[in-house]
Design an enzyme around this catalytic site. Structure first.
Site, PDB file in Angstrom:
ATOM      1  N   ASP A 260       4.501  -1.548  -5.078  1.00  0.00           N
ATOM      2  CA  ASP A 260       4.363  -1.691  -6.528  1.00  0.00           C
ATOM      3  C   ASP A 260       5.729  -1.872  -7.200  1.00  0.00           C
ATOM      4  O   ASP A 260       6.668  -1.113  -6.915  1.00  0.00           O
ATOM      5  CB  ASP A 260       3.681  -0.415  -7.065  1.00  0.00           C
ATOM      6  CG  ASP A 260       3.246  -0.528  -8.508  1.00  0.00           C
ATOM      7  OD1 ASP A 260       2.346  -1.330  -8.790  1.00  0.00           O
ATOM      8  OD2 ASP A 260       3.803   0.200  -9.354  1.00  0.00           O
TER       9      ASP A 260
ATOM     10  N   ASP B 165      -1.226   0.933  -0.895  1.00  0.00           N
ATOM     11  CA  ASP B 165      -0.419   0.623  -2.077  1.00  0.00           C
ATOM     12  C   ASP B 165       0.644   1.707  -2.190  1.00  0.00           C
ATOM     13  O   ASP B 165       0.313   2.895  -2.229  1.00  0.00           O
ATOM     14  CB  ASP B 165      -1.335   0.658  -3.309  1.00  0.00           C
ATOM     15  CG  ASP B 165      -0.882  -0.293  -4.392  1.00  0.00           C
ATOM     16  OD1 ASP B 165       0.338  -0.337  -4.644  1.00  0.00           O
ATOM     17  OD2 ASP B 165      -1.738  -0.969  -4.987  1.00  0.00           O
TER      18      ASP B 165
ATOM     19  N   GLU C 186       5.602  -6.403  -4.936  1.00  0.00           N
ATOM     20  CA  GLU C 186       5.218  -6.915  -6.255  1.00  0.00           C
ATOM     21  C   GLU C 186       6.475  -7.045  -7.106  1.00  0.00           C
ATOM     22  O   GLU C 186       7.209  -6.079  -7.291  1.00  0.00           O
ATOM     23  CB  GLU C 186       4.232  -5.955  -6.927  1.00  0.00           C
ATOM     24  CG  GLU C 186       3.645  -6.564  -8.201  1.00  0.00           C
ATOM     25  CD  GLU C 186       3.225  -5.539  -9.241  1.00  0.00           C
ATOM     26  OE1 GLU C 186       2.388  -5.879 -10.084  1.00  0.00           O
ATOM     27  OE2 GLU C 186       3.742  -4.411  -9.236  1.00  0.00           O
TER      28      GLU C 186
ATOM     29  N   HIS D 181      -6.029  -6.585 -10.119  1.00  0.00           N
ATOM     30  CA  HIS D 181      -6.499  -5.555 -11.050  1.00  0.00           C
ATOM     31  C   HIS D 181      -5.735  -5.548 -12.373  1.00  0.00           C
ATOM     32  O   HIS D 181      -6.085  -4.791 -13.273  1.00  0.00           O
ATOM     33  CB  HIS D 181      -6.392  -4.182 -10.379  1.00  0.00           C
ATOM     34  CG  HIS D 181      -4.965  -3.790 -10.126  1.00  0.00           C
ATOM     35  ND1 HIS D 181      -4.160  -4.460  -9.215  1.00  0.00           N
ATOM     36  CD2 HIS D 181      -4.183  -2.839 -10.672  1.00  0.00           C
ATOM     37  CE1 HIS D 181      -2.959  -3.922  -9.232  1.00  0.00           C
ATOM     38  NE2 HIS D 181      -2.939  -2.934 -10.102  1.00  0.00           N
ATOM     39  N   ASP D 182      -4.672  -6.340 -12.487  1.00  0.00           N
ATOM     40  CA  ASP D 182      -3.888  -6.387 -13.731  1.00  0.00           C
ATOM     41  C   ASP D 182      -4.151  -7.647 -14.539  1.00  0.00           C
ATOM     42  O   ASP D 182      -3.577  -7.829 -15.614  1.00  0.00           O
ATOM     43  CB  ASP D 182      -2.381  -6.392 -13.414  1.00  0.00           C
ATOM     44  CG  ASP D 182      -1.897  -5.082 -12.831  1.00  0.00           C
ATOM     45  OD1 ASP D 182      -2.513  -4.041 -13.117  1.00  0.00           O
ATOM     46  OD2 ASP D 182      -0.895  -5.110 -12.094  1.00  0.00           O
TER      47      ASP D 182
END
Ligand code: TEU
Length: 582
Positions: free
Chosen positions: A199, A98, A256, A333-334
């Site tokens: 990200d 990430d 993302e 995870h969000d």
């Protein structure tokens, strides 16, 4: 479309602090992941996307990085990480790191320097501005509430942070910043990683001048997405990154991108000219009414609409077809747990999770499975706000209950439905204390349903969600149609059934998904011609020979058929059956 390994792969996301704790400190770690590689191998996934394991100030679950080229001691050592990579590669599993480079932590050495003085060599690594009439330089809101600017008394200026105060935005206009990031990427690539998840990478270019956002609500700070999403230099930066770093390795990237359109996606993931390989779009995560502030919209608790989901997914499938490449996820995870959001986490938990798994693997695009989705983990309903850990959730509660005096029950209901901690409770391995996640005290409580929902139970039950995922992943390995086949929506106005065709050369598959607890009737449109069929997969016991042209679906039923057209000459011999010859 060209064949590429990352198109054919299934990716599994690990949120390391919640996966498995090997040393009893209550926090998941790298040796915990090492201990479960055979589990991942058994599941059959090809790639692991590892959420951040770098040293961090711990404000935003690791997304506030204070050293890009090291491992947070809480997760282990660099030697542990190297062993993890080696053992993954031995098992044919690749590793996606990430990369969080829209911002750093305020504890990163670059920022510590930057804030020292206005003429520090690192000053322009970040975005600093003087205040305007005793207030922030503009009216932008941060994602986590309040202003996107923080005042720093040391130099009497403000720095920009689109997320928390502890996540100052990097200044990508500064070529030295870009050099540093490319050096970090190269450093990991030389260590052997197989790619990056980038990200919020569509936020790195801001509109020059950072103008005030239009006032669209009576909030003090306004949503300013139009000034930082897909800014004027985004494509230029990404092309530079591709040329200087990524093009030299056989790796892949997934960017993302909140607010991304299919037009951007075609440009950015274009087979020949795109700087990225695929991206995460958010439209299917934002199906609830969007008539409020974007940030509040996130917390809207309303039933989403299947017709809207079909429109969104179909647009992404068709607009990218033959040009760019899709990724597809239902949770991460969000986000809340997919079975709680799109299925039924009560009576129909198992079948609805399998139906969603079918959806995930049968659409065109690389599927992403989030840890726990493989056993149908559900949202958690902690009673007290004290049990929550996520910065976004805590800010939301503080703002609405603390400052605005909203009804705490209503606020908790929104947190139960949408909060990020739904996805961050520990992975449920077995029915022992703390679900086998830790021998210590977990950093966040385990979902109390772990005695029923856990890996040990799922592995032992041949009819479990886990085995169904295995089957889907295995199927995808043997059937290029699942990866490369074109997509065609059927029954576009049906309010309960999502049905579509996938086609590759002479092969056609029909996917039928009931998104409700009702028993709607499926009727094959007369435009779809077929004389024979094979049942490929179903989430209920189904007689493979039963007619599939007209039947009632069971609650959350999913079926996948291969349709066979009999050649014209043979058909004449057979005599045309129903639906034939059209
Ligand atoms: O998330 C980006 C993002 O847009 C989030 O605001 C997301 O929409 C939100 O969490 C939904 O509730 C990424 C990471 O995935 C997230 O964990 C980080 O908090 C964020 O960036 C900042 O790095």
């Amino acid at each position: 479309m060209k064949r590429r390994w990352w198109k054919e792969a299934v990716v599994y996301q690990i949120y390391p602090r919640s996966f498995l704790d090997s040393d009893g400190d209550g926090l998941g770690d790298l040796r915990g992941i090492l201990a479960k590689l055979d589990y991942l191998k058994r599941l059959g996934i090809d790639v692991v996307w590892l959420s951040p394991v770098y040293p961090s100030s711990g404000d935003d679950g690791g997304y506030d990085v204070s050293d890009y080229c090291a491992i947070d001691p809480a997760f282990g050592t660099m030697a542990d990480w190297e062993e993890l990579l080696r053992k993954m590669h031995e098992r044919g599993i690749r590793l996606l790191m990430d990369l969080v480079v829209n911002h750093t932590s305020d504890e990163h050495p670059w920022f510590r320097e930057s804030r020292k003085s206005r003429d520090n060599p690192y000053r322009d690594y970040y975005i600093w501005q003087a205040g305007k009439e005793g207030r922030e330089p503009n009216n932008w809101a941060s994602h986590f509430g309040g202003s996107a600017w923080a005042y720093d008394p040391v130099t009497d200026e403000y720095y920009l942070h689109l997320f928390s105060k502890k996540q100052p935005d990097l200044n990508w206009e500064n070529p030295r910043v870009r050099d540093e990031i490319y050096a970090v990427m190269t450093w990991w690539l030389e260590k052997g990683v197989d790619g990056f998840r980038l990200d919020v990478i569509n936020m790195i270019s801001k509109v020059p001048g950072l103008p005030d956002a239009p006032v669209v609500s009576d909030e003090r700070y306004q949503w300013a997405g139009q000034y930082f999403l897909h800014g004027p230099r985004l494509a230029e930066y990404l092309r530079e990154m591709k040329e200087r770093v990524l093009s030299k390795y056989d790796v892949f990237t997934v960017g993302e991108m909140p607010g991304v359109t299919t037009e951007h996606a075609v440009d950015l993931t274009h087979e020949e000219t795109g700087p990225l390989d695929m991206l995460f779009q958010f439209e299917h995560m934002d199906l609830a009414p969007r008539d409020t502030l974007a940030r509040v919209g996130k917390w809207h608790v309303g039933r989403w609409d299947l017709l809207e989901l079909k429109q969104v997914m179909t647009r992404w499938q068709k607009d990218l077809e033959g040009k760019g490449w899709n990724s597809f996820y239902l949770s991460n995870h969000d986000q809340p747990r997919s079975v709680s959001r799109f299925g039924d986490d009560g009576r129909y938990r198992v079948v609805s999770a399998k139906m969603l798994a079918t959806f995930l693997h049968l659409l065109h695009g690389t599927p992403y499975v989030y840890q726990g989705e493989d056993i149908g983990m559900t949202n958690v309903h902690f009673e007290s706000i004290q049990e929550y850990r996520d910065i976004e959730t805590l800010h939301f509660y503080q703002e609405w209950v603390g400052q605005r005096r909203s009804d705490p029950d209503e606020v908790m209901a929104a947190i139960h439905a949408k909060g990020r901690d739904n996805a961050r409770t520990p992975m449920q391995w077995n029915a022992t204390e703390h679900a086998g996640f830790t021998t210590g005290t977990p950093w966040i409580n385990v979902n109390p349903n772990y005695r029923q929902i856990n890996v040990e139970q799922a592995a032992a039950d041949p009819d479990s969600i886990f085995h169904y995922y295995r089957q889907l992943i295995e199927l995808r390995r043997h059937h290029p149609i699942m990866v490369y086949g074109s997509y065609e929506l059927l029954l576009d106005t049906h309010e309960q059934i999502f049905a579509f065709l996938r086609c590759l050369h002479d092969e056609r598959w029909l996917v039928i998904l009931n998104f409700t607890a009702d028993v709607p009737v499926f009727a094959l449109p007369s435009t779809v011609t077929c004389s024979q069929h094979d049942l490929i997969l179903s989430n209920y016991p189904t007689d493979a020979r039963s007619d599939f042209r007209l039947f009632s679906l069971q609650p959350y039923e999913a079926r996948v058929y291969r349709l066979i057209r009999t050649p014209r000459r043979e058909r004449r011999k057979e005599g045309a059956g129903p639906g034939d010859g059209q």
